[in-house]
Design a protein around this motif. Structure first.
Motif, PDB file in Angstrom:
ATOM      1  N   SER A 185       0.431  20.931 -40.520  1.00 55.14           N
ATOM      2  CA  SER A 185      -0.750  21.177 -39.685  1.00 55.14           C
ATOM      3  C   SER A 185      -0.517  20.732 -38.254  1.00 55.14           C
ATOM      4  O   SER A 185       0.266  19.814 -38.002  1.00 55.14           O
ATOM      5  N   GLU A 186      -1.214  21.368 -37.330  1.00 53.66           N
ATOM      6  CA  GLU A 186      -1.322  20.885 -35.949  1.00 53.66           C
ATOM      7  C   GLU A 186      -2.776  20.945 -35.557  1.00 53.66           C
ATOM      8  O   GLU A 186      -3.398  22.013 -35.599  1.00 53.66           O
ATOM      9  N   ARG A 187      -3.333  19.785 -35.188  1.00 52.09           N
ATOM     10  CA  ARG A 187      -4.757  19.692 -34.874  1.00 52.09           C
ATOM     11  C   ARG A 187      -5.014  19.344 -33.412  1.00 52.09           C
ATOM     12  O   ARG A 187      -6.152  19.104 -33.024  1.00 52.09           O
ATOM     13  N   ASN A 188      -3.943  19.301 -32.613  1.00 58.42           N
ATOM     14  CA  ASN A 188      -4.095  18.868 -31.229  1.00 58.42           C
ATOM     15  C   ASN A 188      -3.093  19.634 -30.385  1.00 58.42           C
ATOM     16  O   ASN A 188      -2.465  20.581 -30.859  1.00 58.42           O
ATOM     17  N   THR A 189      -2.923  19.247 -29.162  1.00 61.14           N
ATOM     18  CA  THR A 189      -1.929  19.910 -28.316  1.00 61.14           C
ATOM     19  C   THR A 189      -1.632  19.054 -27.080  1.00 61.14           C
ATOM     20  O   THR A 189      -2.425  18.180 -26.700  1.00 61.14           O
ATOM     21  N   ASP A 190      -0.458  19.285 -26.506  1.00 62.57           N
ATOM     22  CA  ASP A 190      -0.077  18.683 -25.221  1.00 62.57           C
ATOM     23  C   ASP A 190      -0.118  17.162 -25.219  1.00 62.57           C
ATOM     24  O   ASP A 190      -0.501  16.539 -24.231  1.00 62.57           O
ATOM     25  N   TYR A 191       0.277  16.557 -26.338  1.00 60.53           N
ATOM     26  CA  TYR A 191       0.361  15.100 -26.393  1.00 60.53           C
ATOM     27  C   TYR A 191       1.827  14.681 -26.454  1.00 60.53           C
ATOM     28  O   TYR A 191       2.723  15.511 -26.683  1.00 60.53           O
ATOM     29  N   THR A 192       2.081  13.410 -26.258  1.00 64.09           N
ATOM     30  CA  THR A 192       3.438  12.877 -26.310  1.00 64.09           C
ATOM     31  C   THR A 192       3.655  12.178 -27.643  1.00 64.09           C
ATOM     32  O   THR A 192       2.947  11.223 -27.968  1.00 64.09           O
ATOM     33  N   ARG A 193       4.604  12.661 -28.408  1.00 67.86           N
ATOM     34  CA  ARG A 193       4.891  12.056 -29.703  1.00 67.86           C
ATOM     35  C   ARG A 193       5.772  10.815 -29.515  1.00 67.86           C
ATOM     36  O   ARG A 193       6.738  10.847 -28.746  1.00 67.86           O
ATOM     37  N   PRO A 194       5.495   9.738 -30.250  1.00 70.95           N
ATOM     38  CA  PRO A 194       6.413   8.588 -30.232  1.00 70.95           C
ATOM     39  C   PRO A 194       7.794   9.012 -30.739  1.00 70.95           C
ATOM     40  O   PRO A 194       7.919   9.958 -31.528  1.00 70.95           O
ATOM     41  N   LEU A 195       8.809   8.297 -30.298  1.00 71.18           N
ATOM     42  CA  LEU A 195      10.184   8.636 -30.663  1.00 71.18           C
ATOM     43  C   LEU A 195      10.369   8.674 -32.182  1.00 71.18           C
ATOM     44  O   LEU A 195      11.007   9.589 -32.717  1.00 71.18           O
ATOM     45  N   LEU A 196       9.803   7.706 -32.890  1.00 66.61           N
ATOM     46  CA  LEU A 196       9.945   7.662 -34.341  1.00 66.61           C
ATOM     47  C   LEU A 196       9.315   8.886 -34.988  1.00 66.61           C
ATOM     48  O   LEU A 196       9.854   9.454 -35.943  1.00 66.61           O
ATOM     49  N   HIS A 197       8.173   9.315 -34.475  1.00 68.62           N
ATOM     50  CA  HIS A 197       7.512  10.505 -35.000  1.00 68.62           C
ATOM     51  C   HIS A 197       8.382  11.743 -34.771  1.00 68.62           C
ATOM     52  O   HIS A 197       8.527  12.589 -35.665  1.00 68.62           O
ATOM     53  N   ARG A 198       8.941  11.841 -33.570  1.00 63.88           N
ATOM     54  CA  ARG A 198       9.789  13.008 -33.262  1.00 63.88           C
ATOM     55  C   ARG A 198      10.973  13.072 -34.215  1.00 63.88           C
ATOM     56  O   ARG A 198      11.320  14.147 -34.725  1.00 63.88           O
ATOM     57  N   ALA A 199      11.578  11.923 -34.465  1.00 68.35           N
ATOM     58  CA  ALA A 199      12.740  11.890 -35.352  1.00 68.35           C
ATOM     59  C   ALA A 199      12.358  12.271 -36.777  1.00 68.35           C
ATOM     60  O   ALA A 199      13.060  13.062 -37.428  1.00 68.35           O
ATOM     61  N   ALA A 200      11.240  11.728 -37.263  1.00 69.93           N
ATOM     62  CA  ALA A 200      10.816  12.016 -38.639  1.00 69.93           C
ATOM     63  C   ALA A 200      10.459  13.488 -38.803  1.00 69.93           C
ATOM     64  O   ALA A 200      10.810  14.119 -39.815  1.00 69.93           O
ATOM     65  N   LEU A 201       9.781  14.051 -37.827  1.00 77.25           N
ATOM     66  CA  LEU A 201       9.418  15.464 -37.906  1.00 77.25           C
ATOM     67  C   LEU A 201      10.654  16.363 -37.849  1.00 77.25           C
ATOM     68  O   LEU A 201      10.719  17.384 -38.552  1.00 77.25           O
ATOM     69  N   TRP A 202      11.626  15.977 -37.021  1.00 75.81           N
ATOM     70  CA  TRP A 202      12.847  16.774 -36.896  1.00 75.81           C
ATOM     71  C   TRP A 202      13.652  16.743 -38.199  1.00 75.81           C
ATOM     72  O   TRP A 202      14.123  17.768 -38.685  1.00 75.81           O
ATOM     73  N   LEU A 203      13.777  15.545 -38.787  1.00 74.58           N
ATOM     74  CA  LEU A 203      14.574  15.393 -40.005  1.00 74.58           C
ATOM     75  C   LEU A 203      13.949  16.124 -41.195  1.00 74.58           C
ATOM     76  O   LEU A 203      14.662  16.629 -42.063  1.00 74.58           O
ATOM     77  N   THR A 204      12.631  16.177 -41.248  1.00 76.39           N
ATOM     78  CA  THR A 204      11.946  16.791 -42.394  1.00 76.39           C
ATOM     79  C   THR A 204      11.509  18.232 -42.125  1.00 76.39           C
ATOM     80  O   THR A 204      10.882  18.851 -42.981  1.00 76.39           O
ATOM     81  N   GLU A 205      11.865  18.754 -40.966  1.00 74.77           N
ATOM     82  CA  GLU A 205      11.434  20.117 -40.590  1.00 74.77           C
ATOM     83  C   GLU A 205      11.822  21.185 -41.620  1.00 74.77           C
ATOM     84  O   GLU A 205      11.039  22.097 -41.893  1.00 74.77           O
ATOM     85  N   PRO A 206      13.008  21.097 -42.256  1.00 76.20           N
ATOM     86  CA  PRO A 206      13.345  22.133 -43.241  1.00 76.20           C
ATOM     87  C   PRO A 206      12.494  22.081 -44.509  1.00 76.20           C
ATOM     88  O   PRO A 206      12.567  22.996 -45.338  1.00 76.20           O
ATOM     89  N   LEU A 207      11.695  21.032 -44.689  1.00 77.10           N
ATOM     90  CA  LEU A 207      10.992  20.816 -45.953  1.00 77.10           C
ATOM     91  C   LEU A 207       9.602  21.429 -46.006  1.00 77.10           C
ATOM     92  O   LEU A 207       8.919  21.310 -47.025  1.00 77.10           O
ATOM     93  N   PHE A 208       9.128  22.054 -44.929  1.00 75.96           N
ATOM     94  CA  PHE A 208       7.842  22.741 -45.026  1.00 75.96           C
ATOM     95  C   PHE A 208       8.049  24.230 -44.797  1.00 75.96           C
ATOM     96  O   PHE A 208       9.010  24.663 -44.169  1.00 75.96           O
ATOM     97  N   ASP A 209       7.120  25.007 -45.331  1.00 74.95           N
ATOM     98  CA  ASP A 209       7.243  26.467 -45.288  1.00 74.95           C
ATOM     99  C   ASP A 209       6.561  27.084 -44.084  1.00 74.95           C
ATOM    100  O   ASP A 209       7.085  28.007 -43.459  1.00 74.95           O
ATOM    101  N   VAL A 210       5.371  26.596 -43.770  1.00 75.28           N
ATOM    102  CA  VAL A 210       4.585  27.182 -42.696  1.00 75.28           C
ATOM    103  C   VAL A 210       3.709  26.094 -42.092  1.00 75.28           C
ATOM    104  O   VAL A 210       3.303  25.152 -42.786  1.00 75.28           O
ATOM    105  N   MET A 211       3.455  26.202 -40.808  1.00 78.40           N
ATOM    106  CA  MET A 211       2.507  25.310 -40.146  1.00 78.40           C
ATOM    107  C   MET A 211       1.249  26.106 -39.835  1.00 78.40           C
ATOM    108  O   MET A 211       1.322  27.251 -39.382  1.00 78.40           O
ATOM    109  N   ILE A 212       0.089  25.493 -40.086  1.00 80.43           N
ATOM    110  CA  ILE A 212      -1.180  26.085 -39.681  1.00 80.43           C
ATOM    111  C   ILE A 212      -1.727  25.266 -38.520  1.00 80.43           C
ATOM    112  O   ILE A 212      -2.024  24.076 -38.670  1.00 80.43           O
TER     113      ILE A 212
END
Length: 409
Positions: free
Chosen positions: A121-148
């Motif tokens: 999901s994405e419920r917001n926009t134009d914010y700055t993600r913490p470094l740890l969040h960016r890394a976790a999202l990047w590493l797990t990106e192949p594990l979801f099918d679609v974002m709403i």
């Protein structure tokens, strides 16, 4: 988006995984979705990673529809295995995650439990993600099918910042229960009396949690301009501090209260926590104002309009899509306090125009942003990706059979 497999019409077993069920836009949307799916087609279970679940009171059959898998700390990895156990036990077809903690847990738990479809999901926009969040999202990106995403702006944001392809993100704007959020003069009048606001005075409201992107300071400076021309106007600020960022949120709230005092609004500006009956809050207002610096699709605008209350909103994210400028309210430039004040004075002084815009706002939300519209779109996304997974599995099985047949011959 393709239609998927038309045979894929069984009842979907859905898990809506969320970090908590406190008063917030994403959390309220989760509860509204869970209540509103056609239960003959989608069986929804809400799973919260926190015991803080005040919004769960509005879930039907709470003992069946709510599960709590408590996340004991920031790096409590056991949460993944406990959620995986729940997903496996419920034979979950689709897990749809909301908010960062739940996103990461859902992706990993679904992998372990072999859940066919994982929805981010994405419920917001134009914010700055913490470094740890960016890394976790990047590493797990192949594990979801679609974002709403709940806005076109949110879709563009994730394409830009995460490198996701356009085809991997669907947009489904928030929906509201238009049967619940509706014009109700009696409820609004009772709420005004509870606050000792005279029936003939005007009320300008703002609903939003205490985070800086909501720009409460812009609301107050607009309010000061309005009061200068219409002294018999009250100003309601309704919202809670953020539990997950309590120190900063409390500090910000105190800054806003001090600003109200310095602007000479203290006797006419009321600070209220989120109310159990938000419909009464909206109906107590003559108009609502939201001057955020960034957003997704604000529930509070849709809820106010569903109650027949015109709105004034800053031109961020998809606000200019959901608010029809000069028809259901006004869309104003970001960081502009003079323009919203002019529109507010105009509307507060013109009951006929307020009524006309309010009626148009109600009809617009009823036709375009009802929760039934949102759940139908959500279900279509779920079935599309379930259909793709089923076809992929079938093709892989046939390839395996073919290989075995050739090997044995």
């Amino acid at each position: 988006m393709s239609n998927g497999d038309s045979r894929n019409d069984h009842r979907i077993r859905l898990c809506l995984l969320v970090s908590s069920l406190e008063f917030g836009g994403a959390e309220r949307q989760v509860v509204t979705l869970a209540r509103s799916f056609d239960h003959d087609r989608v069986t929804a279970v809400v799973c919260s990673l926190s015991e803080k679940v005040p919004l769960a009171a509005s879930l039907p059959h709470r003992e069946q529809s709510l599960r709590i898998v408590r996340k004991w700390g920031r790096f409590d990895f056991t949460t993944v295995f406990r959620v995986a156990r729940l997903l496996r036990r419920n034979r979950t077809d689709v897990v749809h995650a909301f908010l960062f903690d739940a996103e990461i847990v859902a992706r990993l738990a679904a992998l372990i439990a072999r859940v066919p479809v994982v929805v981010a999901s994405e419920r917001n926009t134009d914010y700055t993600r913490p470094l740890l969040h960016r890394a976790a999202l990047w590493l797990t990106e192949p594990l979801f099918d679609v974002m709403i995403a709940n806005s076109q702006a949110g879709k563009r944001f994730n394409m830009r910042t995460l490198g996701l392809s356009e085809s991997r993100i669907e947009v489904v704007h928030n929906g509201v229960d238009v049967e619940h959020f509706r014009p109700d003069a009696a409820a609004g009048g009772a709420f005004r009396r509870k606050l000792n606001i005279p029936a003939d005075d005007r009320v300008m409201g703002m609903v939003g949690s205490f985070k800086r992107q909501k720009a409460h300071d812009a609301f107050l400076r607009t309010a000061a301009r309005v009061r200068g021309q219409m002294p018999r106007t009250w100003f309601l600020i309704v919202g809670d501090v953020l539990r997950e960022n309590l120190t900063e949120s409390n500090r910000y709230k105190e800054e806003i209260k001090a600003l109200a005092e310095s602007l000479g609004l203290a006797d006419r500006c009321l600070f209220l926590e989120s109310q159990k009956d938000m419909k009464a809050v909206y109906n107590a207002c003559d108009l609502t104002v939201l001057l955020s610096t960034r957003e997704g699709t604000p529930n509070v605008l849709l809820e106010a309009m569903a109650c027949g209350v015109p709105v004034i909103a800053s031109d961020v994210a998809d606000n200019a899509i959901i608010v029809l400028d000069k028809v259901t309210g006004y869309v104003v430039p970001k960081n502009d306090e003079a323009t919203p004040a002019e529109h507010a004075v105009e509307l507060l002084g013109d009951p006929a125009k307020r009524k006309e815009m309010g009626a148009a706002a109600r009809e617009h939300v009823r036709l375009e942003y009802s929760i039934n519209t949102a759940t139908e779109k959500m279900e279509k996304v779920y079935r599309t990706y379930l259909g793709r997974k089923h076809r992929y599995v079938s093709a892989r099985r046939w390839r395996s059979i073919s290989v075995k047949a050739r090997t044995s011959s």
